[in-house]
Design a protein around this motif. Structure first.
Motif, PDB file in Angstrom:
ATOM      1  N   ALA A 276      -1.461  -7.612  -0.945  1.00 39.72           N
ATOM      2  CA  ALA A 276      -1.103  -6.216  -0.653  1.00 39.72           C
ATOM      3  C   ALA A 276      -0.293  -6.130   0.628  1.00 39.72           C
ATOM      4  N   ARG A 277      -0.656  -6.921   1.633  1.00 37.03           N
ATOM      5  CA  ARG A 277       0.094  -6.911   2.886  1.00 37.03           C
ATOM      6  C   ARG A 277       1.529  -7.386   2.683  1.00 37.03           C
ATOM      7  N   GLN A 278       1.720  -8.363   1.791  1.00 36.32           N
ATOM      8  CA  GLN A 278       3.057  -8.877   1.528  1.00 36.32           C
ATOM      9  C   GLN A 278       3.944  -7.848   0.829  1.00 36.32           C
ATOM     10  N   ARG A 279       3.336  -6.919   0.131  1.00 31.42           N
ATOM     11  CA  ARG A 279       4.126  -5.914  -0.584  1.00 31.42           C
ATOM     12  C   ARG A 279       4.789  -4.912   0.362  1.00 31.42           C
ATOM     13  N   GLY A 280       4.324  -4.807   1.579  1.00 29.74           N
ATOM     14  CA  GLY A 280       4.859  -3.821   2.493  1.00 29.74           C
ATOM     15  C   GLY A 280       4.159  -2.484   2.330  1.00 29.74           C
ATOM     16  N   GLU A 281       4.458  -1.565   3.240  1.00 28.30           N
ATOM     17  CA  GLU A 281       3.748  -0.292   3.258  1.00 28.30           C
ATOM     18  C   GLU A 281       4.049   0.584   2.060  1.00 28.30           C
ATOM     19  N   TRP A 282       5.196   0.358   1.422  1.00 28.73           N
ATOM     20  CA  TRP A 282       5.574   1.178   0.266  1.00 28.73           C
ATOM     21  C   TRP A 282       5.791   0.329  -0.978  1.00 28.73           C
ATOM     22  N   GLY A 283       5.268  -0.908  -0.936  1.00 24.86           N
ATOM     23  CA  GLY A 283       5.421  -1.771  -2.090  1.00 24.86           C
ATOM     24  C   GLY A 283       6.843  -2.210  -2.324  1.00 24.86           C
ATOM     25  N   SER A 284       7.648  -2.276  -1.247  1.00 24.18           N
ATOM     26  CA  SER A 284       9.077  -2.527  -1.405  1.00 24.18           C
ATOM     27  C   SER A 284       9.472  -3.978  -1.212  1.00 24.18           C
ATOM     28  N   THR A 285       8.549  -4.818  -0.686  1.00 22.40           N
ATOM     29  CA  THR A 285       8.875  -6.224  -0.470  1.00 22.40           C
ATOM     30  C   THR A 285       7.919  -7.091  -1.260  1.00 22.40           C
ATOM     31  N   GLN A 286       8.478  -8.119  -1.932  1.00 25.48           N
ATOM     32  CA  GLN A 286       7.675  -9.017  -2.759  1.00 25.48           C
ATOM     33  C   GLN A 286       6.762  -8.231  -3.687  1.00 25.48           C
ATOM     34  N   ASP A 287       7.304  -7.180  -4.273  1.00 23.77           N
ATOM     35  CA  ASP A 287       6.496  -6.261  -5.079  1.00 23.77           C
ATOM     36  C   ASP A 287       6.395  -6.781  -6.500  1.00 23.77           C
ATOM     37  N   ASP A 288       5.175  -7.026  -6.938  1.00 24.01           N
ATOM     38  CA  ASP A 288       4.960  -7.495  -8.303  1.00 24.01           C
ATOM     39  C   ASP A 288       4.661  -6.339  -9.258  1.00 24.01           C
ATOM     40  N   GLY A 291      -1.289  -4.061  -8.220  1.00 29.30           N
ATOM     41  CA  GLY A 291      -2.134  -4.228  -7.054  1.00 29.30           C
ATOM     42  C   GLY A 291      -1.947  -3.154  -6.016  1.00 29.30           C
ATOM     43  N   PRO A 292      -2.792  -3.158  -5.008  1.00 27.03           N
ATOM     44  CA  PRO A 292      -2.793  -2.075  -4.020  1.00 27.03           C
ATOM     45  C   PRO A 292      -1.662  -2.181  -3.012  1.00 27.03           C
ATOM     46  N   VAL A 293      -1.326  -1.035  -2.428  1.00 28.69           N
ATOM     47  CA  VAL A 293      -0.438  -0.948  -1.274  1.00 28.69           C
ATOM     48  C   VAL A 293      -1.272  -0.410  -0.124  1.00 28.69           C
ATOM     49  N   LEU A 294      -1.189  -1.046   1.043  1.00 30.77           N
ATOM     50  CA  LEU A 294      -2.064  -0.702   2.156  1.00 30.77           C
ATOM     51  C   LEU A 294      -1.537   0.492   2.952  1.00 30.77           C
ATOM     52  N   SER A 295      -2.422   1.062   3.747  1.00 30.12           N
ATOM     53  CA  SER A 295      -2.087   2.207   4.589  1.00 30.12           C
ATOM     54  C   SER A 295      -1.044   1.812   5.638  1.00 30.12           C
ATOM     55  N   PRO A 296      -0.300   2.783   6.177  1.00 26.82           N
ATOM     56  CA  PRO A 296       0.797   2.484   7.108  1.00 26.82           C
ATOM     57  C   PRO A 296       0.319   1.800   8.384  1.00 26.82           C
ATOM     58  N   SER A 297       1.241   1.071   9.001  1.00 30.17           N
ATOM     59  CA  SER A 297       0.907   0.279  10.178  1.00 30.17           C
ATOM     60  C   SER A 297       0.613   1.127  11.400  1.00 30.17           C
ATOM     61  N   ILE A 298       0.998   2.434  11.413  1.00 35.64           N
ATOM     62  CA  ILE A 298       0.708   3.260  12.582  1.00 35.64           C
ATOM     63  C   ILE A 298      -0.762   3.645  12.656  1.00 35.64           C
ATOM     64  N   SER A 299      -1.520   3.414  11.594  1.00 33.89           N
ATOM     65  CA  SER A 299      -2.873   3.957  11.497  1.00 33.89           C
ATOM     66  C   SER A 299      -3.924   2.932  11.887  1.00 33.89           C
ATOM     67  N   ILE A 300      -5.033   3.433  12.394  1.00 33.62           N
ATOM     68  CA  ILE A 300      -6.162   2.574  12.696  1.00 33.62           C
ATOM     69  C   ILE A 300      -6.768   2.004  11.416  1.00 33.62           C
TER      70      ILE A 300
END
Length: 315
Positions: A276-288, A291-300
């Protein structure tokens, strides 16, 4: 785990350096109007529009002008909120006003600023926006309905009828990464972007400890029983005025059963989270496409996920 500083600084348990804010709030100056007036001409002023957006330059960077430039403008120091002093001892104020497109080509909302601005600028904006929100919603006394007059450089309201004092409020909420020892519990709300998952969160109720809130919220939202939890870090979340208190919790390996708050809750392995981390915040990188897309990097929430992954063999 990324070393990029959070736009709204995390304060980790035991992290002394993280206990310093963007500004010295300088509470001592809030009751000294003469001192604030003397600092006004050389101060920096962040201007917000009526919707809470910050005025920015053509490149989208924070436009903080000097107090001298708005001394004859919308209110001056009397209507401005004193935010604090920066490391150079320069006073910072926030003011709601109006500029022309020539003066300020762009307006930036707080979420966009948090994702792209330097941590100092985003933190100052967050403080200004939270105070603006409080002031706009507390113009009248909740006790008697009288008009509220502001004092202490914008940090206190006093009812002109019954004299009750009002102060800016922050709502505490817990946010928790729940594990059964090898898996991480993540949930999603129906309104979120497709495949977006995050850790669980909820507001603290009256008469409740933080640990009790963790156990109650996890049980209510997923039916999973928490055994123990530990505090990790906090993050101001000024959308519009919360304080997120982050925890890691150990729980029973119960099958998640969602309530009406969540659309779905599932256990994920460390391999699931890595992908999920490899997919990027919007599923735009290495997107298969799965699977899940994780919450944005600005967030705790993302920070808690990264910490959990680091403890379970992540990079």
């Amino acid at each position: 785990m990324s070393d990029t500083p959070a736009p709204f600084a995390f304060v980790e348990a035991g992290a002394d350096a993280a206990c310093r804010g963007a500004l010295d709030r300088a509470d001592r100056l809030r009751d000294d109007p003469d001192a604030l007036k003397s600092r006004w001409p050389t101060s920096r002023v962040i201007l917000l529009d009526e919707k809470g957006n910050a005025y920015a330059d053509a490149e989208g960077r924070l436009l903080a002008i000097t107090g001298h430039d708005v001394s004859e403008g919308p209110g001056g120091v009397g209507a401005a909120v004193f935010l604090g002093l920066d490391p150079h001892d320069t006073a910072w104020f926030a003011l709601e006003g109006a500029l022309t497109a020539l003066d300020a080509p762009r307006r930036v909302d707080l979420r966009s600023a948090a994702a792209s601005w330097p941590a100092f600028d985003a933190s100052v904006f967050a403080q200004a926006r939270a105070l603006q929100h409080w002031r706009s919603r507390h113009r009248y006394c909740g006790v008697c309905g009288g008009e509220v007059a502001l004092s202490r450089a914008g940090w206190q309201g006093t009812c002109t009828k019954c004299g009750v004092e009002h102060y800016p409020r922050t709502d505490p909420a817990v946010i928790v990464a729940v594990t059964d020892g090898s898996r991480l519990l993540l949930g999603r709300q129906a309104a979120w972007p497709a495949r977006r998952y995050s850790v669980l969160a909820g507001f603290v109720e009256p008469g409740e400890s933080l640990e009790q809130t963790v156990a109650r919220e996890v049980l209510e939202e997923t039916g999973v029983r928490v055994r123990r939890c530990r505090y990790m870090a906090s993050q101001p979340w000024p959308f519009p005025g919360s304080l997120m208190l982050g925890f890691h919790a150990e729980a029973e390996p119960d099958q998640p059963q969602v309530d009406d708050e969540l659309e779905e809750a599932r256990w994920f392995t460390a391999d699931d989270v890595r992908r999920a981390r490899q997919r990027g915040e919007w599923g735009s990188t290495q997107d298969d496409g799965e699977g899940p897309v994780l919450s944005p990097s600005i967030s705790i929430s993302r920070w808690l996920i990264e910490r959990w992954l680091a403890e379970h063999g992540g990079a």
